[in-house]
Each structure stands twice: as structure tokens, then as C-alpha cells.
Design a protein around this motif. Structure first.
Motif, PDB file in Angstrom:
ATOM      1  N   GLU A 187       0.839  -1.211   0.000  1.00 24.60           N
ATOM      2  CA  GLU A 187       0.000   0.000   0.000  1.00 24.60           C
ATOM      3  C   GLU A 187       0.870   1.256   0.000  1.00 24.60           C
ATOM      4  OE1 GLU A 187      -2.427  -0.602   3.400  1.00 24.60           O
ATOM      5  OE2 GLU A 187      -3.753  -2.058   2.421  1.00 24.60           O
ATOM      6  N   LYS A 188       1.958   1.220   0.770  1.00 28.60           N
ATOM      7  CA  LYS A 188       2.898   2.345   0.764  1.00 28.60           C
ATOM      8  C   LYS A 188       3.529   2.520  -0.605  1.00 28.60           C
ATOM      9  CE  LYS A 188       5.901   2.582   4.092  1.00 28.60           C
ATOM     10  NZ  LYS A 188       6.900   2.083   5.081  1.00 28.60           N
ATOM     11  N   LEU A 189       3.840   1.399  -1.258  1.00 28.62           N
ATOM     12  CA  LEU A 189       4.465   1.471  -2.575  1.00 28.62           C
ATOM     13  C   LEU A 189       3.511   2.063  -3.600  1.00 28.62           C
ATOM     14  CD1 LEU A 189       6.932   0.826  -4.299  1.00 28.62           C
ATOM     15  CD2 LEU A 189       6.045  -1.501  -4.594  1.00 28.62           C
ATOM     16  N   ASP A 196       3.151   8.286 -11.000  1.00 28.52           N
ATOM     17  CA  ASP A 196       4.415   7.958 -11.663  1.00 28.52           C
ATOM     18  C   ASP A 196       4.196   6.702 -12.489  1.00 28.52           C
ATOM     19  OD1 ASP A 196       6.952   7.348 -12.455  1.00 28.52           O
ATOM     20  OD2 ASP A 196       7.845   7.315 -10.456  1.00 28.52           O
ATOM     21  N   ASP A 197       4.263   6.840 -13.808  1.00 28.58           N
ATOM     22  CA  ASP A 197       3.979   5.713 -14.699  1.00 28.58           C
ATOM     23  C   ASP A 197       5.197   4.855 -14.997  1.00 28.58           C
ATOM     24  OD1 ASP A 197       1.339   6.509 -14.889  1.00 28.58           O
ATOM     25  OD2 ASP A 197       1.720   7.824 -16.615  1.00 28.58           O
ATOM     26  N   THR A 198       6.354   5.235 -14.486  1.00 29.60           N
ATOM     27  CA  THR A 198       7.546   4.437 -14.750  1.00 29.60           C
ATOM     28  C   THR A 198       7.495   3.126 -13.962  1.00 29.60           C
ATOM     29  OG1 THR A 198       8.775   5.516 -12.953  1.00 29.60           O
ATOM     30  CG2 THR A 198       8.923   6.504 -15.144  1.00 29.60           C
ATOM     31  N   ALA A 199       8.279   2.142 -14.396  1.00 29.27           N
ATOM     32  CA  ALA A 199       8.291   0.829 -13.746  1.00 29.27           C
ATOM     33  C   ALA A 199       8.825   0.934 -12.321  1.00 29.27           C
ATOM     34  CB  ALA A 199       9.143  -0.149 -14.555  1.00 29.27           C
ATOM     35  N   VAL A 200       8.283   0.087 -11.448  1.00 33.04           N
ATOM     36  CA  VAL A 200       8.794   0.009 -10.075  1.00 33.04           C
ATOM     37  C   VAL A 200      10.183  -0.604 -10.113  1.00 33.04           C
ATOM     38  CG1 VAL A 200       8.434  -0.969  -7.778  1.00 33.04           C
ATOM     39  CG2 VAL A 200       6.467  -0.229  -9.148  1.00 33.04           C
ATOM     40  N   ILE A 205      11.588   0.089  -3.902  1.00 28.75           N
ATOM     41  CA  ILE A 205      11.362  -0.864  -2.809  1.00 28.75           C
ATOM     42  C   ILE A 205      12.185  -0.449  -1.595  1.00 28.75           C
ATOM     43  CG2 ILE A 205      11.371  -3.284  -2.132  1.00 28.75           C
ATOM     44  CD1 ILE A 205       9.622  -2.711  -4.554  1.00 28.75           C
ATOM     45  N   ALA A 206      13.432  -0.079  -1.830  1.00 32.53           N
ATOM     46  CA  ALA A 206      14.318   0.314  -0.726  1.00 32.53           C
ATOM     47  C   ALA A 206      13.789   1.549  -0.009  1.00 32.53           C
ATOM     48  CB  ALA A 206      15.727   0.568  -1.258  1.00 32.53           C
ATOM     49  N   ALA A 207      13.137   2.446  -0.754  1.00 33.37           N
ATOM     50  CA  ALA A 207      12.659   3.698  -0.159  1.00 33.37           C
ATOM     51  C   ALA A 207      11.508   3.478   0.802  1.00 33.37           C
ATOM     52  CB  ALA A 207      12.231   4.664  -1.266  1.00 33.37           C
ATOM     53  N   PRO A 280      16.174  -9.574   3.741  1.00 31.77           N
ATOM     54  CA  PRO A 280      16.677  -9.278   2.403  1.00 31.77           C
ATOM     55  C   PRO A 280      17.245  -7.871   2.298  1.00 31.77           C
ATOM     56  CG  PRO A 280      14.287  -9.218   2.444  1.00 31.77           C
ATOM     57  CD  PRO A 280      14.714  -9.739   3.772  1.00 31.77           C
ATOM     58  N   VAL A 281      18.112  -7.689   1.305  1.00 37.53           N
ATOM     59  CA  VAL A 281      18.745  -6.382   1.063  1.00 37.53           C
ATOM     60  C   VAL A 281      18.195  -5.840  -0.245  1.00 37.53           C
ATOM     61  CG1 VAL A 281      20.945  -5.166   0.901  1.00 37.53           C
ATOM     62  CG2 VAL A 281      20.813  -7.313   2.166  1.00 37.53           C
ATOM     63  N   PHE A 282      17.848  -4.529  -0.262  1.00 34.82           N
ATOM     64  CA  PHE A 282      17.140  -3.955  -1.409  1.00 34.82           C
ATOM     65  C   PHE A 282      17.934  -2.843  -2.082  1.00 34.82           C
ATOM     66  CE2 PHE A 282      14.022  -5.243   1.796  1.00 34.82           C
ATOM     67  CZ  PHE A 282      13.332  -6.199   1.066  1.00 34.82           C
ATOM     68  N   GLY A 283      17.532  -2.610  -3.335  1.00 38.76           N
ATOM     69  CA  GLY A 283      17.965  -1.421  -4.063  1.00 38.76           C
ATOM     70  C   GLY A 283      19.469  -1.242  -4.150  1.00 38.76           C
ATOM     71  N   PRO A 284      19.929   0.012  -4.091  1.00 37.09           N
ATOM     72  CA  PRO A 284      21.355   0.291  -4.203  1.00 37.09           C
ATOM     73  C   PRO A 284      22.177  -0.402  -3.111  1.00 37.09           C
ATOM     74  CG  PRO A 284      20.059   2.306  -4.434  1.00 37.09           C
ATOM     75  CD  PRO A 284      19.123   1.233  -3.988  1.00 37.09           C
ATOM     76  N   ARG A 285      21.580  -0.596  -1.931  1.00 36.00           N
ATOM     77  CA  ARG A 285      22.314  -1.256  -0.849  1.00 36.00           C
ATOM     78  C   ARG A 285      22.639  -2.702  -1.214  1.00 36.00           C
ATOM     79  NH1 ARG A 285      24.386  -0.401   3.594  1.00 36.00           N
ATOM     80  NH2 ARG A 285      24.526  -1.936   5.275  1.00 36.00           N
TER      81      ARG A 285
END
Length: 341
Positions: A187-189, A196-200, A205-207, A280-285
Motif C-alpha cells: 500500500e505504501k508502494l 508515476d507511470d515508470t516501472a517500479v 522498494i528500498a525507499a 533481504p537487502v534492497f535497491g542500491p544497498r
């Protein structure tokens, strides 16, 4: 009739409105509540409660007044459509009050949905539903969600435009947190990507993913793992001023280096190991952790874990007289120097 875990997933999404009832039981109250919500919503629709086609009764109320359940099942609704009587928090002690009403059920009566905690195989309530030709019993286990369940949650939330990397991260997240927390994260995502129509992407996810540690402690762990020993002192001063405890730093350090070791020592290689770590570890991290694990290697990470363990034991020793924060700082510097070798 018994529903297997695989069959139950499909049945909750599309239950049969002509059945006598459905028993959902298990140890995890949150998982049971989510499955019950899904099944009831599929039976009565989005306006079922407003149209008085959904009746909620607590198990204790049925025990005090068994006729209440019978009356609710037999009641004729003002609005057309399927009706459901939901009995919440039922136990084996409530079976003598619940079963007679179910035995008297006839076509056209409201379907009965019951939620319960753990029920033994000898439970009368469980046996009734498992042996009844027109009712279902579904056990909810604490197993990680299946791919189908994750995709169903994504469809329910309205998320469609996902990159493969984002789907991978969401799958890992679903296996690491409670189902209720995962639904809230979706729901937050949705709100985060509103307009924003760009792909997730993994960065999205990290944000919004639940944070596990303080940001500045994460920064310190990265500084140590990347051998930036000259930056340790200033950041330690800030953490000390904020009241961060030495033991907290040591625990965070141990957790981070265990994650690096799990990635580096995975039999399938570090790229596969990063997909297996929990949490799990997400995104740039994710890329940062992978790079650190590959840079250290399993052998050096073993030595680093030994150093961290010795520091932790020293902090907890009654004979320790050196300032605890200074002890941790020296250990961090030794680890940073170890990374350079």
C-alpha cells in the motif's frame, strides 16, 4: 472436506457461495485474518456489510447464547445476494454451541465462516468441517507465501508495472516479514508511485521497505567494510553524542559481517547468496553489500567475525576497564585495516 494449502489459496479467492461453511484455523492470527477477509469479501462483495449481508459474532457470544448463531443463519436479508455469518475467535469449548446450528443448515441459509486458533486433530469443530460433504476446513501454516500468493497480493494492490529486479526484491521481502506488514508495504508502494507511470525499481522498494537499522549506523558499517578508516573517528563522535551504545554498534557490526559472510560463502556463489540472505537487502544497498562481500571473501570475513566476537566478549566482561566506546572504535579501525590487506 479438507483444503490443502495449495487448494486453499484458490478457494479463498473464489469460494463457493452454496457451501455450509468454512473453518480457517492456525497459530498465526494475522494470516488467518487476511485469509478470512479475502474469503468473506469474495462471498458478499464490497458492499456486503453495508447491505447487512454480513453478520459478525464472537465465539464467546455464541457460547452464551447458542440461538444467536441459528437466528443469524436463518435470517432473511432485506438486500438480495449471498449472506455470511462470521464467527470470530472460536475454540473447542464453543463447539457444543456452534455445531447444532451448522447441523440444521439448509440451502438458502447464510454461509458460516469460522476462524479459530490451533485445533487438535481430535477437535470436534475441526472434525465436523473436515468430514462434512458441504463444508471446508483450511489450516493456515506459518510457511513463507507461495509465488501465487505474492502475485495475488500484487494484483490486489494494483501494482502491475514492475521490473524483474523489483519483483525479486518484493518476493524476498514477502518471505522475510509478516503478511500484514507486507500488505501495508505494498500500500505504501502504491502511494509512493502515485502519478508515476515508470516501472517500479529496486530503489523504490528500498525507499519504502521497513527499516532494520539506523541510517548512521549503516553508514558506519559501510565505512568499515570499505576500509575507509579515516572516516570512522568523526562518525563515531556523532554516534557517541547521540547516545548510541557500544553494544548496539557491536551487534550491528556482527549482523552486517554475518550477512557479508553468508553472501561470500554461499555454495552457488555470491550472486546467488545475496538472494538468500535474511532479512533481504534492497535497491542500491544490495549492490553495495554484494560488492563488499566479494571484496572481502569468505576467509577474511571469518577472521573479521572472530575479531568482532572477541570485542563483544570484552565489552561484556566484568574485568573490562577500558572505555567501551574506545574499545569498539579500535576494533572498527582494525577491521578497516584488515579490509585493505
Amino acid at each position: 472436506m479438507k483444503l490443502s494449502p495449495r487448494d486453499a489459496t484458490g478457494y479463498f479467492a473464489k469460494p463457493d457461495p452454496d457451501k455450509t461453511g468454512l473453518l480457517i484455523y492456525g497459530a498465526d492470527g494475522m494470516r488467518i485474518a487476511l485469509k478470512r477477509q479475502e474469503a468473506v469479501a469474495a462471498l458478499v462483495g464490497p458492499n456486503g456489510e453495508e447491505e447487512m449481508r454480513l453478520t459478525r459474532i464472537n465465539g464467546a457470544e455464541v457460547r452464551r447464547d447458542p440461538a444467536m448463531l441459528t437466528d443469524a443463519i436463518k435470517a432473511v436479508g432485506f438486500f438480495p445476494g449471498p449472506r455470511v455469518v462470521f464467527v470470530e475467535d472460536a475454540t473447542e469449548a464453543h463447539a457444543p454451541a456452534i455445531l447444532p446450528a451448522l447441523q440444521d443448515w439448509q440451502a438458502g441459509d447464510a454461509q458460516v465462516v469460522i476462524t479459530a486458533g490451533q485445533l487438535k486433530p481430535t477437535s470436534k469443530l475441526r472434525k465436523f468441517f473436515e468430514t462434512h460433504v458441504n463444508a471446508y476446513a483450511a489450516a493456515i501454516y506459518d510457511n513463507p507465501p507461495t509465488r501465487g500468493e505474492i502475485e495475488a497480493e500484487l494484483k490486489r494492490s494494483g501494482l502491475q508495472n514492475l521490473s524483474q529486479e523489483a519483483l525479486r526484491d518484493l518476493t524476498a521481502l514477502a518471505n522475510a516479514i509478516d503478511p500484514g506488514d507486507f500488505r501495508q508495504t505494498l500500500e505504501k508502494l502504491v502511494l509512493y508511485k502515485f502519478g508515476d507511470d515508470t516501472a517500479v525499481m529496486p530503489e523504490d522498494i528500498a525507499a519504502i521497505a521497513p527499516a532494520s537499522t539506523e541510517a548512521e549506523i549503516d553508514d558506519l558499517l559501510d565505512i568499515v567494510a570499505e576500509a575507509k578508516s579515516d572516516q570512522i573517528g568523526p562518525l563515531m563522535q556523532r554516534l557517541r553524542a547521540q547516545g548510541t551504545q557500544p553494544v548496539t554498534l557491536c551487534i550491528g557490526l556482527m549482523r552486517h559481517f554475518r550477512t557479508l559472510y553468508a553472501v561470500a560463502a554461499h555454495p552457488g556463489g555470491s550472486n546467488e547468496g545475496i538472494n538468500k540472505v535474511r532479512p533481504p537487502v534492497f535497491g542500491p544497498r544490495r549492490d553495495k553489500v554484494l560488492r563488499q562481500a566479494q571484496g572481502w571473501g569468505a576467509q577474511k570475513l571469518q577472521a573479521a567475525l572472530t575479531e568482532i566476537t572477541q570485542t563483544d566478549l570484552a565489552l561484556r566482561s566484568a574485568a573490562q576497564t577500558a572505555p567501551a566506546m574506545a574499545l569498539v572504535e579500535r576494533s572498527l579501525i582494525r577491521l578497516a585495516m584488515m579490509a585493505r590487506r
